[in-house]
Structures are given as C-alpha cells and as structure tokens.
Design a protein around this motif. Structure first.
Motif, PDB file in Angstrom:
ATOM      1  N   THR A 199       0.832  -1.211   0.000  1.00  0.00           N
ATOM      2  CA  THR A 199       0.000   0.000   0.000  1.00  0.00           C
ATOM      3  C   THR A 199       0.863   1.256   0.000  1.00  0.00           C
ATOM      4  O   THR A 199       0.635   2.187  -0.781  1.00  0.00           O
ATOM      5  CB  THR A 199      -0.923   0.003   1.227  1.00  0.00           C
ATOM      6  OG1 THR A 199      -1.796  -1.130   1.159  1.00  0.00           O
ATOM      7  CG2 THR A 199      -1.749   1.280   1.273  1.00  0.00           C
ATOM      8  N   LYS A 200       1.866   1.291   0.868  1.00  0.00           N
ATOM      9  CA  LYS A 200       2.718   2.483   0.970  1.00  0.00           C
ATOM     10  C   LYS A 200       3.527   2.719  -0.303  1.00  0.00           C
ATOM     11  O   LYS A 200       3.861   3.861  -0.631  1.00  0.00           O
ATOM     12  CB  LYS A 200       3.645   2.359   2.173  1.00  0.00           C
ATOM     13  CG  LYS A 200       2.906   2.453   3.511  1.00  0.00           C
ATOM     14  CD  LYS A 200       3.857   2.327   4.690  1.00  0.00           C
ATOM     15  CE  LYS A 200       3.115   2.454   6.011  1.00  0.00           C
ATOM     16  NZ  LYS A 200       4.025   2.361   7.178  1.00  0.00           N
ATOM     17  N   LEU A 201       3.849   1.647  -1.010  1.00  0.00           N
ATOM     18  CA  LEU A 201       4.636   1.795  -2.244  1.00  0.00           C
ATOM     19  C   LEU A 201       3.748   1.891  -3.479  1.00  0.00           C
ATOM     20  O   LEU A 201       4.248   1.985  -4.595  1.00  0.00           O
ATOM     21  CB  LEU A 201       5.605   0.623  -2.389  1.00  0.00           C
ATOM     22  CG  LEU A 201       6.631   0.461  -1.258  1.00  0.00           C
ATOM     23  CD1 LEU A 201       7.565  -0.697  -1.555  1.00  0.00           C
ATOM     24  CD2 LEU A 201       7.423   1.740  -1.059  1.00  0.00           C
ATOM     25  N   GLY A 202       2.445   1.857  -3.290  1.00  0.00           N
ATOM     26  CA  GLY A 202       1.531   1.998  -4.417  1.00  0.00           C
ATOM     27  C   GLY A 202       1.545   0.810  -5.352  1.00  0.00           C
ATOM     28  O   GLY A 202       1.295   0.934  -6.546  1.00  0.00           O
ATOM     29  N   LEU A 203       1.829  -0.397  -4.807  1.00  0.00           N
ATOM     30  CA  LEU A 203       1.882  -1.604  -5.620  1.00  0.00           C
ATOM     31  C   LEU A 203       0.645  -2.447  -5.370  1.00  0.00           C
ATOM     32  O   LEU A 203       0.167  -2.566  -4.254  1.00  0.00           O
ATOM     33  CB  LEU A 203       3.131  -2.422  -5.273  1.00  0.00           C
ATOM     34  CG  LEU A 203       4.465  -1.764  -5.610  1.00  0.00           C
ATOM     35  CD1 LEU A 203       5.601  -2.559  -4.990  1.00  0.00           C
ATOM     36  CD2 LEU A 203       4.646  -1.664  -7.110  1.00  0.00           C
ATOM     37  N   GLU A 204       0.155  -3.065  -6.427  1.00  0.00           N
ATOM     38  CA  GLU A 204      -1.010  -3.935  -6.308  1.00  0.00           C
ATOM     39  C   GLU A 204      -0.689  -5.093  -5.371  1.00  0.00           C
ATOM     40  O   GLU A 204       0.371  -5.718  -5.475  1.00  0.00           O
ATOM     41  CB  GLU A 204      -1.394  -4.482  -7.685  1.00  0.00           C
ATOM     42  CG  GLU A 204      -2.573  -5.438  -7.672  1.00  0.00           C
ATOM     43  CD  GLU A 204      -2.821  -6.047  -9.039  1.00  0.00           C
ATOM     44  OE1 GLU A 204      -3.660  -6.960  -9.117  1.00  0.00           O
ATOM     45  OE2 GLU A 204      -2.182  -5.605  -9.999  1.00  0.00           O
ATOM     46  N   ASN A 205      -1.596  -5.376  -4.474  1.00  0.00           N
ATOM     47  CA  ASN A 205      -1.402  -6.476  -3.534  1.00  0.00           C
ATOM     48  C   ASN A 205      -1.408  -7.794  -4.292  1.00  0.00           C
ATOM     49  O   ASN A 205      -2.352  -8.123  -4.995  1.00  0.00           O
ATOM     50  CB  ASN A 205      -2.512  -6.463  -2.485  1.00  0.00           C
ATOM     51  CG  ASN A 205      -2.260  -7.496  -1.397  1.00  0.00           C
ATOM     52  OD1 ASN A 205      -1.240  -8.155  -1.378  1.00  0.00           O
ATOM     53  ND2 ASN A 205      -3.225  -7.624  -0.501  1.00  0.00           N
ATOM     54  N   SER A 206      -0.320  -8.542  -4.174  1.00  0.00           N
ATOM     55  CA  SER A 206      -0.207  -9.807  -4.875  1.00  0.00           C
ATOM     56  C   SER A 206       0.694 -10.731  -4.093  1.00  0.00           C
ATOM     57  O   SER A 206       1.655 -10.303  -3.475  1.00  0.00           O
ATOM     58  CB  SER A 206       0.368  -9.582  -6.278  1.00  0.00           C
ATOM     59  OG  SER A 206       0.717 -10.810  -6.883  1.00  0.00           O
ATOM     60  N   GLY A 207       0.422 -12.021  -4.151  1.00  0.00           N
ATOM     61  CA  GLY A 207       1.271 -12.992  -3.483  1.00  0.00           C
ATOM     62  C   GLY A 207       2.422 -13.461  -4.343  1.00  0.00           C
ATOM     63  O   GLY A 207       3.229 -14.264  -3.902  1.00  0.00           O
ATOM     64  N   ASP A 208       2.495 -12.993  -5.604  1.00  0.00           N
ATOM     65  CA  ASP A 208       3.554 -13.450  -6.482  1.00  0.00           C
ATOM     66  C   ASP A 208       4.912 -13.028  -5.959  1.00  0.00           C
ATOM     67  O   ASP A 208       5.105 -11.900  -5.537  1.00  0.00           O
ATOM     68  CB  ASP A 208       3.381 -12.862  -7.894  1.00  0.00           C
ATOM     69  CG  ASP A 208       2.129 -13.392  -8.586  1.00  0.00           C
ATOM     70  OD1 ASP A 208       1.607 -14.424  -8.116  1.00  0.00           O
ATOM     71  OD2 ASP A 208       1.691 -12.779  -9.560  1.00  0.00           O
ATOM     72  N   VAL A 209       5.877 -13.948  -6.021  1.00  0.00           N
ATOM     73  CA  VAL A 209       7.196 -13.654  -5.505  1.00  0.00           C
ATOM     74  C   VAL A 209       7.841 -12.511  -6.274  1.00  0.00           C
ATOM     75  O   VAL A 209       8.491 -11.641  -5.708  1.00  0.00           O
ATOM     76  CB  VAL A 209       8.092 -14.918  -5.563  1.00  0.00           C
ATOM     77  CG1 VAL A 209       9.508 -14.599  -5.122  1.00  0.00           C
ATOM     78  CG2 VAL A 209       7.515 -16.014  -4.676  1.00  0.00           C
ATOM     79  N   HIS A 210       7.637 -12.471  -7.610  1.00  0.00           N
ATOM     80  CA  HIS A 210       8.275 -11.394  -8.372  1.00  0.00           C
ATOM     81  C   HIS A 210       7.667 -10.040  -8.022  1.00  0.00           C
ATOM     82  O   HIS A 210       8.337  -9.023  -8.084  1.00  0.00           O
ATOM     83  CB  HIS A 210       8.223 -11.659  -9.879  1.00  0.00           C
ATOM     84  CG  HIS A 210       6.841 -11.794 -10.444  1.00  0.00           C
ATOM     85  ND1 HIS A 210       6.162 -12.981 -10.469  1.00  0.00           N
ATOM     86  CD2 HIS A 210       6.034 -10.884 -11.026  1.00  0.00           C
ATOM     87  CE1 HIS A 210       4.981 -12.806 -11.050  1.00  0.00           C
ATOM     88  NE2 HIS A 210       4.872 -11.544 -11.387  1.00  0.00           N
ATOM     89  N   ARG A 211       6.398  -9.993  -7.636  1.00  0.00           N
ATOM     90  CA  ARG A 211       5.801  -8.743  -7.181  1.00  0.00           C
ATOM     91  C   ARG A 211       6.422  -8.313  -5.854  1.00  0.00           C
ATOM     92  O   ARG A 211       6.639  -7.130  -5.599  1.00  0.00           O
ATOM     93  CB  ARG A 211       4.290  -8.920  -7.026  1.00  0.00           C
ATOM     94  CG  ARG A 211       3.570  -7.719  -6.426  1.00  0.00           C
ATOM     95  CD  ARG A 211       3.610  -6.518  -7.334  1.00  0.00           C
ATOM     96  NE  ARG A 211       2.871  -6.753  -8.550  1.00  0.00           N
ATOM     97  CZ  ARG A 211       2.729  -5.853  -9.522  1.00  0.00           C
ATOM     98  NH1 ARG A 211       3.296  -4.672  -9.401  1.00  0.00           N
ATOM     99  NH2 ARG A 211       2.057  -6.136 -10.611  1.00  0.00           N
ATOM    100  N   ARG A 212       6.755  -9.272  -5.028  1.00  0.00           N
ATOM    101  CA  ARG A 212       7.373  -8.965  -3.753  1.00  0.00           C
ATOM    102  C   ARG A 212       8.758  -8.367  -3.961  1.00  0.00           C
ATOM    103  O   ARG A 212       9.153  -7.428  -3.273  1.00  0.00           O
ATOM    104  CB  ARG A 212       7.433 -10.231  -2.898  1.00  0.00           C
ATOM    105  CG  ARG A 212       6.054 -10.757  -2.528  1.00  0.00           C
ATOM    106  CD  ARG A 212       6.123 -12.229  -2.159  1.00  0.00           C
ATOM    107  NE  ARG A 212       6.687 -12.435  -0.840  1.00  0.00           N
ATOM    108  CZ  ARG A 212       5.959 -12.494   0.265  1.00  0.00           C
ATOM    109  NH1 ARG A 212       4.655 -12.316   0.225  1.00  0.00           N
ATOM    110  NH2 ARG A 212       6.534 -12.723   1.427  1.00  0.00           N
ATOM    111  N   VAL A 213       9.517  -8.917  -4.894  1.00  0.00           N
ATOM    112  CA  VAL A 213      10.830  -8.350  -5.187  1.00  0.00           C
ATOM    113  C   VAL A 213      10.686  -6.983  -5.841  1.00  0.00           C
ATOM    114  O   VAL A 213      11.498  -6.082  -5.612  1.00  0.00           O
ATOM    115  CB  VAL A 213      11.657  -9.310  -6.065  1.00  0.00           C
ATOM    116  CG1 VAL A 213      12.939  -8.655  -6.553  1.00  0.00           C
ATOM    117  CG2 VAL A 213      11.995 -10.564  -5.271  1.00  0.00           C
ATOM    118  N   ALA A 214       9.634  -6.775  -6.633  1.00  0.00           N
ATOM    119  CA  ALA A 214       9.381  -5.451  -7.193  1.00  0.00           C
ATOM    120  C   ALA A 214       9.187  -4.432  -6.077  1.00  0.00           C
ATOM    121  O   ALA A 214       9.605  -3.276  -6.184  1.00  0.00           O
ATOM    122  CB  ALA A 214       8.151  -5.482  -8.102  1.00  0.00           C
ATOM    123  N   ALA A 215       8.559  -4.861  -4.976  1.00  0.00           N
ATOM    124  CA  ALA A 215       8.387  -3.967  -3.830  1.00  0.00           C
ATOM    125  C   ALA A 215       9.741  -3.604  -3.234  1.00  0.00           C
ATOM    126  O   ALA A 215       9.988  -2.455  -2.857  1.00  0.00           O
ATOM    127  CB  ALA A 215       7.504  -4.627  -2.773  1.00  0.00           C
TER     128      ALA A 215
END
Length: 235
Positions: A199-215
């Motif tokens: 939320t603080k980084l403005g990223l869509e909530n997702s459980g994908d590992v690559h989304r987590r690294v994008a954060a």
C-alpha cells in the motif's frame, strides 16, 4: 525426493565452475547438465540442453557483448528466448546498480547473488528453487547496504522498523510462512505488514514472488537505469 533441477553453470574460471558443479550435485537437489566458460557457450548450452535454471557469472568472455555485463545480457537473452528458464546471476559487485540492470525488464525468474553465496549452499539452493518456480531473489547484503544509507523519499511514506524487517526477508524470496518463522511472528502479522508495504509503495497487492521483489526494488532505489557505468571495476 522430487525431480532434480536441471542446471547449467557458466563461469570462465575452471576451478570456480567445477567447484560449483560439485557442490550443487552433492546437494541431491540439482543435476548439472552443462558447465561452460563464456556467454556464447552458455546460450548454446541452453538451446541444446533445455535446463530449468542457469547459474552465470556476471562477467565472462564472449563475442559481441557489453564488457562487464556479459552474464546480465545473457540472462536477458535466455529469459526472452526461453521464458521457462530461471537465471541466477553471481556477482562480485554489491552496488545495487548492477542488480537494477538485471531487473530492468522485470523481476520474474531472476536472482542476483553475490559470489560468496556459492559457499552458502542453502542460500544458493533457495535462489535456484525460486527462479525455477518463476520467482526472484536479491542478495540480502545488497538490500542491507541500501537500507543502511537510504533516505526516505518525499512521495513515499516511511516504512516502520517491522515493515523494513519484513522487506529484508522478502528480498530473500521467502514466503509469508518462512518470514513468520524467521522473525518469530504470526503469519497474520506478516500478511498485515506485507499488505502495508504494498500500500505504501503503491503496488497492487499480490502474493507473487516477483511482485514482492518489485516492492523491494521500488523501496530501495530509483527506476533501474537504462545504462550503468560503461566500464565496471576490473577484477
């Protein structure tokens, strides 16, 4: 024991290459189907052998490649032509600009580890498993160095100390349950912190590992540069 992860190792130093091969095969989780010494041989090996994962040095001799970025450029070519192949890039450079260069086209299926991780079999195997499954990993030493000196940007709300701890664990490619064990938290608490980070980084909530690294990337630095230093430090 499930199927072995079929892997190709690329390093221009014979002893490093063969040492990595032996270490991985002794793990019982990896079958090294090829070991090569330059970027051109690496691309050929991927075409011929169809591995699940490639482990490559960041710098190798070979053809018409950007000097000092051969492993990164080969990683991009491999992922473009063979999207099912994960790539672990081993680097002696802790400067995050090199990690951003690897991830500039996306994070899925890539890992950036410092070369001393070859001696840390659990970390190396964790990265291999992650990229084989389409996930991503950033070396925690790179993350730690950035967290130690980063100033919070005006547009980003500062993360709490706990959220920063969770972010560090996300950089390892760890799941929420693994983070909970590492930080002695409940899974629900980890989920709450992960959602707050997104939320603080403005990223869509997702459980994908690559989304987590994008954060992780979004918090730790600017947009990946189109071109980093033309001539990295010599070995």
């Amino acid at each position: 024991m499930g199927e072995l992860i079929r892997t190709v190792v690329a390093d221009d130093h014979y002893l490093v290459r063969e040492g990595t091969r032996q270490l991985l095969e002794m793990s019982g989780e990896v079958a090294v189907v090829g070991a090569v010494g330059d970027a051109d041989e690496l691309l050929d090996a991927v075409r011929r052998l169809g591995p699940d994962v490639v482990i490559t040095d960041i710098r190798m001799p070979g053809g018409e490649w950007r000097q000092g970025f051969e492993g990164i450029d080969a990683a991009h070519r491999i992922r473009s032509a063979h999207p099912g192949v994960g790539v672990v890039v081993l680097s002696q450079f802790s400067d995050a600009l090199f990690a951003f260069e690897l991830f500039k086209h996306g994070t899925e299926g890539y890992a950036y580890l410092l070369k001393d991780r070859v001696g840390d079999l659990d970390e190396l195997l964790g990265a291999i498993r992650a990229v084989a499954a389409g996930g991503s990993v950033i070396d925690p030493k790179v993350v730690e160095g950035l967290l130690a000196r980063r100033d919070v940007r005006g547009q980003q709300e500062a993360l709490t100390a706990r959220e920063r701890d969770v972010l560090r664990e996300m950089a390892h490619g760890r799941t929420n349950s693994a983070i909970a064990r590492a930080l002695h938290l409940s899974i629900s608490s980890v989920e709450k912190n992960v959602n707050a980070i997104f939320t603080k980084l403005g990223l869509e909530n997702s459980g994908d590992v690559h989304r987590r690294v994008a954060a992780v990337l979004a918090y730790l630095g600017p947009e990946p540069p189109q071109q980093v230093a033309a001539e990295p430090p010599q070995r």
